[in-house]
Design an enzyme around this catalytic site. Structure first.
Site, mmCIF file in Angstrom:
data_model
loop_
_atom_site.group_PDB
_atom_site.id
_atom_site.type_symbol
_atom_site.label_atom_id
_atom_site.label_comp_id
_atom_site.label_asym_id
_atom_site.label_seq_id
_atom_site.Cartn_x
_atom_site.Cartn_y
_atom_site.Cartn_z
ATOM 1 N N SER A 106 0.822 -1.220 0.000
ATOM 2 C CA SER A 106 0.000 0.000 0.000
ATOM 3 C C SER A 106 0.856 1.271 0.000
ATOM 4 C CB SER A 106 -0.930 0.002 1.210
ATOM 5 O OG SER A 106 -0.174 0.095 2.386
ATOM 6 N N THR A 123 -1.295 3.023 5.030
ATOM 7 C CA THR A 123 -0.404 4.152 4.752
ATOM 8 C C THR A 123 0.722 4.078 5.751
ATOM 9 O OG1 THR A 123 -2.329 5.536 4.264
ATOM 10 C CG2 THR A 123 -0.301 6.697 4.793
ATOM 11 N N THR A 151 1.803 6.932 0.666
ATOM 12 C CA THR A 151 0.851 5.874 0.324
ATOM 13 C C THR A 151 0.629 5.831 -1.184
ATOM 14 O OG1 THR A 151 -1.414 5.061 0.731
ATOM 15 C CG2 THR A 151 -1.147 7.427 0.544
ATOM 16 N N ARG A 166 -8.220 10.567 -7.793
ATOM 17 C CA ARG A 166 -8.585 10.550 -6.371
ATOM 18 C C ARG A 166 -7.337 10.805 -5.503
ATOM 19 N NH1 ARG A 166 -6.961 7.467 -1.580
ATOM 20 N NH2 ARG A 166 -8.765 7.392 -0.207
ATOM 21 N N VAL A 167 -7.490 11.678 -4.531
ATOM 22 C CA VAL A 167 -6.427 11.960 -3.564
ATOM 23 C C VAL A 167 -6.980 11.629 -2.187
ATOM 24 C CG1 VAL A 167 -5.109 13.823 -2.482
ATOM 25 C CG2 VAL A 167 -5.324 13.734 -4.974
ATOM 26 N N GLY A 168 -6.204 10.925 -1.380
ATOM 27 C CA GLY A 168 -6.661 10.554 -0.043
ATOM 28 C C GLY A 168 -6.256 11.576 1.005
ATOM 29 N N ASP A 169 -6.267 11.132 2.246
ATOM 30 C CA ASP A 169 -5.956 12.026 3.367
ATOM 31 C C ASP A 169 -4.457 12.261 3.546
ATOM 32 O OD1 ASP A 169 -5.667 9.299 4.018
ATOM 33 O OD2 ASP A 169 -5.935 9.683 6.164
ATOM 34 N N THR A 194 -4.147 6.612 9.391
ATOM 35 C CA THR A 194 -4.168 5.604 8.336
ATOM 36 C C THR A 194 -5.584 5.075 8.218
ATOM 37 O OG1 THR A 194 -3.272 3.466 7.620
ATOM 38 C CG2 THR A 194 -3.462 3.786 9.978
ATOM 39 N N GLY A 195 -5.954 4.656 7.023
ATOM 40 C CA GLY A 195 -7.286 4.091 6.835
ATOM 41 C C GLY A 195 -8.011 4.741 5.675
ATOM 42 N N GLY A 237 -9.136 7.255 3.786
ATOM 43 C CA GLY A 237 -8.843 8.681 3.712
ATOM 44 C C GLY A 237 -9.992 9.522 3.211
#
Ligand code: GLY
Length: 341
Positions: A69, A201, A219, A229-232, A252-253, A255
Site C-alpha cells: 500500500s 499508509t 501511500t 482521487r487523492v486521499g488524506d 491511516t485508513g 482517507g
C-alpha cells in the site's frame, strides 16, 4: 503482503501491550513496518534531523513497498496506474511539502520534501508534480509491476468490482464504466467490505532530544480508485500534523472519510490542551465514528515529552491496530498494539 504473511510478521515480533512511556528521541509509525522505523531511528542516531528521519523512514517503505500500500506497484487505479500521495511537515517552522496523484516517480516523500524546500508552495498534484520532480532530478519510471497488472486485470475480469461510483449508470455494482450520472434515490451506505486492506499508509512521527518534531506520510492510496482521487495522506491536518510546541499525529485508513474530520490536527490540538496521547487519538477517532460508525481507520499520537498512544475504530475484521516504536528503551523497534473501540 497477504494476510498470512502479515500474521507471520506480527508473530515474529514481540508485541507489547502498553501505553507509551515518555522517552526521547522517539520514532513512531503506523503498521508493523519495522524496517521503516529502523531506518528513521538510525538516521536520528547518526545525527540526522527529525525531517531526515521521517524522509528516510517513509522512503524505506516506498522502496520495499511495505504491505503493497506504499510505493510503486500497488493500488492500481481504474486505469491500472499506480499514483502516489505523500507529505512531510516540520513541526518547528510549520513548513509543509506534499504531493498528490504523483505519477512515474517512486520516491514520493522526497518529492514532498523538495516541494517544501524548493518552492513557496505546500501541495503539488498530478502531472505537474511529476514534471516538478523531474526538474528536481528525480527519475521518471513506470510504477507498474506484474503484481499491479494482475490486480488490475482480475478487477476488469470481475466487472470492475469493487469500485467507488454511486448514482450512475450503468449500475456500478454490476458493470464497468464509463458511467454517466443517474438521478435516483440515495444508494445504500458506502460498502467497506473487501476494501479494508486496500488503503493502509505509512504515517511517521519523529522527535529528537531537543524537542524538534516532524511527521510524514506516504501511500499509493486506494486500490481501484477513480483516477485523480487523492486521499488524506497529503492533506495537512488529515494524514498527519506536527507542532513542536504540542505534539504530532498521523492517520491511516479510509482517507476519503477521515480527511473530512482532520483527525491529526484535532489530536495535536487536544494534546496542546493537555490530553494524553492515547486520549487525544481516541477522541479523534470518536469524532469520525459519530458520523461513520463503520469507517476503517487508526491514528498514532505523540506529545512533546515522548509519550505516545494510538486508537482505531473497531469493525468486523479489524479489532486491533499494530504500530512500531523506537526510543531509548530498546535497541530494536518495538511492535505495539492497541485494541480498537
Ligand atoms: N489513508 C490513505 C488513503 O486513503 O489514501
Amino acid at each position: 503482503m497477504d494476510k498470512m504473511a502479515l500474521l507471520l510478521l506480527i508473530s515474529s515480533l514481540t508485541v507489547v501491550f502498553t501505553l507509551g512511556h515518555g522517552s526521547l528521541p522517539l520514532v513512531i509509525n503506523t503498521w508493523p513496518f519495522k524496517n521503516a522505523t529502523a531506518a528513521a531511528w538510525s538516521t536520528l542516531q547518526s545525527g540526522g534531523s527529525v525531517l531526515d528521519a521521517v524522509e528516510r523512514g517513509c522512503a524505506r517503505c516506498e522502496m520495499e513497498q511495505c504491505d503493497g500500500s506504499v510505493g510503486y506497484g500497488g493500488s492500481p487505479d481504474e486505469t491500472g496506474e499506480t499514483t502516489l500521495d505523500a507529505m512531510i511537515i516540520n513541526g518547528d517552522t510549520m513548513e509543509v511539502g506534499a504531493v498528490a496523484d504523483l505519477r512515474r516517480i517512486k520516491n514520493a516523500i522526497s518529492v514532498a520534501r523538495a516541494v517544501m524546500e524548493h518552492t513557496e508552495h505546500t501541495l503539488l498534484v498530478g502531472e505537474s508534480a511529476s514534471v516538478f520532480a523531474e526538474n528536481m532530478g528525480f527519475i521518471a519510471e513506470d510504477l507498474t509491476t506484474n503484481n499491479s497488472i494482475q490486480i488490475f486485470s482480475q478487477w476488469l475480469k470481475g466487472n470492475c468490482q469493487p469500485n467507488y461510483h454511486k448514482k450512475v449508470f450503468p449500475d456500478p455494482s454490476k458493470s464497468c464504466g464509463p458511467y454517466k450520472p443517474r438521478a435516483a434515490p440515495r444508494r445504500n451506505k458506502r460498502a467497506h467490505h473487501g476494501m479494508m486492506r486496500s488503503h493502509d499508509t505509512i504515517g511517521m512521527i519523529a522527535l529528537d532530544e531537543e524537542g524538534h518534531l516532524a511527521a510524514g506520510t506516504s501511500t499509493n492510496g486506494m486500490t481501484h480508485k477513480v483516477p485523480g482521487r487523492v486521499g488524506d495522506s497529503p492533506i495537512i491536518g488529515a494524514g498527519a500534523y506536527a507542532d513542536s510546541s504540542a505534539g504530532g499525529a498521523a492517520a491511516t485508513g479510509d482517507g476519503d472519510v477521515m480527511m473530512r474530520f482532520l483527525p491529526s490536527y484535532l489530536a495535536v490540538e487536544l494534546m496542546r490542551a493537555g490530553a494524553d496521547p492515547s486520549a487525544a487519538c481516541k477522541t479523534a477517532i470518536s469524532r469520525i465514528k459519530r458520523h461513520y460508525s463503520e469507517f476503517f481507520g487508526a491514528i498514532i499520537c505523540a506529545n512533546t515529552t515522548g509519550h505516545y498512544g494510538a486508537a482505531c475504530n473497531k469493525i468486523t475484521g479489524f479489532s486491533q491496530f499494530h504500530y512500531m516504536v523506537s526510543n531509548s528503551e530498546s535497541d530494536t523497534p518495538l511492535l505495539k498494539s492497541v485494541d480498537c473501540f
